[in-house]
Design a protein around this motif. Structure first.
Motif, PDB file in Angstrom:
ATOM      1  N   ARG A  28       0.890  -1.341   0.030  1.00 13.68           N
ATOM      2  CA  ARG A  28      -0.030  -0.386   0.241  1.00 13.68           C
ATOM      3  C   ARG A  28       0.795   1.101  -0.281  1.00 13.68           C
ATOM      4  NH1 ARG A  28      -5.240  -0.591   0.094  1.00 13.68           N
ATOM      5  NH2 ARG A  28      -5.587   1.507   1.392  1.00 13.68           N
ATOM      6  N   VAL A  29       0.076   2.488  -0.537  1.00 12.11           N
ATOM      7  CA  VAL A  29       1.127   2.993  -0.739  1.00 12.11           C
ATOM      8  C   VAL A  29       0.049   4.789  -0.747  1.00 12.11           C
ATOM      9  CG1 VAL A  29       2.934   2.543  -2.459  1.00 12.11           C
ATOM     10  CG2 VAL A  29       1.022   3.056  -3.438  1.00 12.11           C
ATOM     11  N   THR A  30       1.129   5.725  -0.608  1.00  9.98           N
ATOM     12  CA  THR A  30       0.126   6.697  -0.388  1.00  9.98           C
ATOM     13  C   THR A  30       0.500   7.992  -1.446  1.00  9.98           C
ATOM     14  OG1 THR A  30       0.799   6.796   2.079  1.00  9.98           O
ATOM     15  CG2 THR A  30       0.128   9.055   1.276  1.00  9.98           C
ATOM     16  N   VAL A  31      -0.420   8.742  -1.713  1.00 11.87           N
ATOM     17  CA  VAL A  31      -1.138   9.068  -2.602  1.00 11.87           C
ATOM     18  C   VAL A  31      -2.164  10.905  -2.725  1.00 11.87           C
ATOM     19  CG1 VAL A  31      -0.255   7.383  -4.801  1.00 11.87           C
ATOM     20  CG2 VAL A  31      -2.932   8.151  -3.996  1.00 11.87           C
ATOM     21  N   THR A  32      -1.151  11.618  -3.667  1.00  7.38           N
ATOM     22  CA  THR A  32      -2.801  12.839  -3.171  1.00  7.38           C
ATOM     23  C   THR A  32      -3.063  13.058  -4.850  1.00  7.38           C
ATOM     24  OG1 THR A  32      -0.672  14.565  -3.825  1.00  7.38           O
ATOM     25  CG2 THR A  32      -1.371  14.332  -0.959  1.00  7.38           C
ATOM     26  N   PRO A  33      -4.324  13.890  -4.753  1.00 11.90           N
ATOM     27  CA  PRO A  33      -4.916  14.270  -6.073  1.00 11.90           C
ATOM     28  C   PRO A  33      -4.325  14.554  -7.335  1.00 11.90           C
ATOM     29  CG  PRO A  33      -6.517  13.971  -4.464  1.00 11.90           C
ATOM     30  CD  PRO A  33      -5.118  13.782  -3.828  1.00 11.90           C
ATOM     31  N   GLY A  34      -3.682  16.299  -6.943  1.00  9.57           N
ATOM     32  CA  GLY A  34      -2.972  16.660  -7.483  1.00  9.57           C
ATOM     33  C   GLY A  34      -0.709  16.131  -7.492  1.00  9.57           C
ATOM     34  N   GLY A  35      -1.426  15.080  -6.571  1.00  9.13           N
ATOM     35  CA  GLY A  35       0.501  14.385  -7.422  1.00  9.13           C
ATOM     36  C   GLY A  35       1.432  13.402  -8.682  1.00  9.13           C
ATOM     37  N   THR A  36       2.072  13.949  -7.910  1.00  9.02           N
ATOM     38  CA  THR A  36       3.129  13.094  -9.687  1.00  9.02           C
ATOM     39  C   THR A  36       3.174  11.982  -9.266  1.00  9.02           C
ATOM     40  OG1 THR A  36       4.861  14.269  -9.333  1.00  9.02           O
ATOM     41  CG2 THR A  36       3.067  15.678 -10.540  1.00  9.02           C
ATOM     42  N   VAL A  37       3.921  11.774  -7.814  1.00  6.42           N
ATOM     43  CA  VAL A  37       4.797  10.843  -7.773  1.00  6.42           C
ATOM     44  C   VAL A  37       3.573   9.430  -6.388  1.00  6.42           C
ATOM     45  CG1 VAL A  37       6.821  11.543  -7.896  1.00  6.42           C
ATOM     46  CG2 VAL A  37       6.049  10.951  -5.803  1.00  6.42           C
ATOM     47  N   PHE A  38       3.792   8.090  -6.012  1.00 10.34           N
ATOM     48  CA  PHE A  38       3.543   7.516  -5.077  1.00 10.34           C
ATOM     49  C   PHE A  38       4.455   7.837  -3.702  1.00 10.34           C
ATOM     50  CE2 PHE A  38       4.441   4.263  -7.665  1.00 10.34           C
ATOM     51  CZ  PHE A  38       5.641   3.385  -6.639  1.00 10.34           C
ATOM     52  N   HIS A  39       3.942   7.944  -2.507  1.00 11.81           N
ATOM     53  CA  HIS A  39       5.007   7.425  -1.446  1.00 11.81           C
ATOM     54  C   HIS A  39       4.627   6.466  -0.596  1.00 11.81           C
ATOM     55  CE1 HIS A  39       6.123  12.217  -2.197  1.00 11.81           C
ATOM     56  NE2 HIS A  39       4.231  12.548  -2.506  1.00 11.81           N
ATOM     57  N   GLY A  40       5.482   6.552  -0.027  1.00  7.41           N
ATOM     58  CA  GLY A  40       5.764   5.563   1.160  1.00  7.41           C
ATOM     59  C   GLY A  40       4.620   5.235   2.535  1.00  7.41           C
ATOM     60  N   THR A  41       4.634   6.718   2.659  1.00  7.18           N
ATOM     61  CA  THR A  41       3.918   7.325   3.564  1.00  7.18           C
ATOM     62  C   THR A  41       3.458   9.252   3.682  1.00  7.18           C
ATOM     63  OG1 THR A  41       3.812   7.109   6.181  1.00  7.18           O
ATOM     64  CG2 THR A  41       6.173   8.091   5.312  1.00  7.18           C
ATOM     65  N   ALA A  42       2.538   8.416   3.851  1.00  7.66           N
ATOM     66  CA  ALA A  42       1.607  10.401   4.493  1.00  7.66           C
ATOM     67  C   ALA A  42       2.520  10.644   4.991  1.00  7.66           C
ATOM     68  CB  ALA A  42      -0.115  10.730   4.903  1.00  7.66           C
ATOM     69  N   ARG A  43       4.041  10.425   6.182  1.00  2.88           N
ATOM     70  CA  ARG A  43       4.634  11.885   6.680  1.00  2.88           C
ATOM     71  C   ARG A  43       5.840  11.925   5.341  1.00  2.88           C
ATOM     72  NH1 ARG A  43       2.619   7.438  10.189  1.00  2.88           N
ATOM     73  NH2 ARG A  43       4.096   6.188  10.090  1.00  2.88           N
ATOM     74  N   CYS A  44       6.300  11.505   4.497  1.00  7.85           N
ATOM     75  CA  CYS A  44       6.981  11.347   3.530  1.00  7.85           C
ATOM     76  C   CYS A  44       7.802  12.367   3.729  1.00  7.85           C
ATOM     77  CB  CYS A  44       6.989  11.016   2.585  1.00  7.85           C
ATOM     78  SG  CYS A  44       8.226  11.409   1.070  1.00  7.85           S
ATOM     79  N   GLU A  45       8.513  13.079   4.268  1.00  5.49           N
ATOM     80  CA  GLU A  45       9.428  15.062   4.331  1.00  5.49           C
ATOM     81  C   GLU A  45       9.005  15.603   2.949  1.00  5.49           C
ATOM     82  OE1 GLU A  45      13.405  14.517   6.013  1.00  5.49           O
ATOM     83  OE2 GLU A  45      12.401  14.138   7.936  1.00  5.49           O
ATOM     84  N   ALA A  46       9.280  14.632   1.543  1.00  6.62           N
ATOM     85  CA  ALA A  46       8.969  15.188   0.750  1.00  6.62           C
ATOM     86  C   ALA A  46       8.034  15.535  -0.092  1.00  6.62           C
ATOM     87  CB  ALA A  46       9.525  14.151  -0.129  1.00  6.62           C
ATOM     88  N   LEU A  47       6.558  14.500   0.683  1.00  9.74           N
ATOM     89  CA  LEU A  47       5.568  15.514   0.353  1.00  9.74           C
ATOM     90  C   LEU A  47       4.541  16.202   1.357  1.00  9.74           C
ATOM     91  CD1 LEU A  47       2.318  14.325  -0.260  1.00  9.74           C
ATOM     92  CD2 LEU A  47       2.477  12.746   1.455  1.00  9.74           C
ATOM     93  N   VAL A  48       5.102  16.423   3.037  1.00 12.23           N
ATOM     94  CA  VAL A  48       4.461  17.286   3.349  1.00 12.23           C
ATOM     95  C   VAL A  48       5.107  18.663   2.926  1.00 12.23           C
ATOM     96  CG1 VAL A  48       5.174  18.256   5.708  1.00 12.23           C
ATOM     97  CG2 VAL A  48       4.308  15.018   5.477  1.00 12.23           C
ATOM     98  N   GLU A  49       6.759  18.619   2.959  1.00 15.78           N
ATOM     99  CA  GLU A  49       7.040  19.807   1.911  1.00 15.78           C
ATOM    100  C   GLU A  49       6.364  20.502   0.318  1.00 15.78           C
ATOM    101  OE1 GLU A  49       9.385  23.219   1.918  1.00 15.78           O
ATOM    102  OE2 GLU A  49       9.541  22.185   3.615  1.00 15.78           O
ATOM    103  N   GLY A  50       6.415  19.632  -0.123  1.00 14.49           N
ATOM    104  CA  GLY A  50       5.537  20.061  -1.770  1.00 14.49           C
ATOM    105  C   GLY A  50       4.297  20.446  -0.847  1.00 14.49           C
TER     106      GLY A  50
END
Length: 156
Positions: A28-50
């Motif tokens: 299972r991975v984490t995504v956002t509707p406006g994102g361009t990649v999938f993440h390992g967790t919602a706490r990914c530092e790159a996701l939060v900064e994005g």
């Protein structure tokens, strides 16, 4: 006697929903509707900064949601920050040097030679929690193996 079938009536290794995740990825991975990649967790530092950056720019920010890997594996690449040692088919792990520092990168494709006759490639990497897609020439790239330590700064 035939092999057992999954709930979708396919052989488990043939079913995009039931086969195991490729090595280096999560089921299972984490995504956002406006994102361009999938993440390992919602706490990914790159996701939060994005998301912080999107807020600063006045863009709409969506809550991250967990989804099965099979749902997004063929639609978007993995976050290099979350999955630094995973290279999708047709890509290669690499080191990319920026401002004297080596970063783990993903070489997506060689794009040809530039005016100086140096090979150039499209590379994705994370620096300062920002996912960057750049064109880099061969002087700033080195091949990388999973788990490999950064090369010495004096390389090249």
């Amino acid at each position: 006697m035939g092999e057992s079938r999954c709930v979708h009536d396919l052989l488990p290794r043939q079913c995009g929903l039931c086969r195991p995740a490729p090595s280096g990825l999560a089921e299972r991975v984490t995504v956002t509707p406006g994102g361009t990649v999938f993440h390992g967790t919602a706490r990914c530092e790159a996701l939060v900064e994005g998301q912080r950056k999107a807020l600063r720019l006045g863009l709409e920010v969506h809550d991250p949601r967990a989804v099965p890997l099979a749902q997004v594996l063929h639609d978007r690449p993995p976050c290099v920050h979350c999955f630094p040692d995973y290279a999708p088919e047709g890509t290669r792990l690499c080191w990319i040097r920026r401002d004297g520092v080596w970063y783990k990168g993903l070489l997506k494709r060689w794009s040809g030679r530039n005016a100086a006759n140096l090979w150039e490639a499209d590379v994705a990497y994370v620096a300062d929690l920002a996912l960057l897609d750049v064109v880099a020439d061969q002087r700033s790239l080195l091949p990388r193996e999973p788990g490999q330590e950064a090369p010495p700064l004096s390389t090249r």
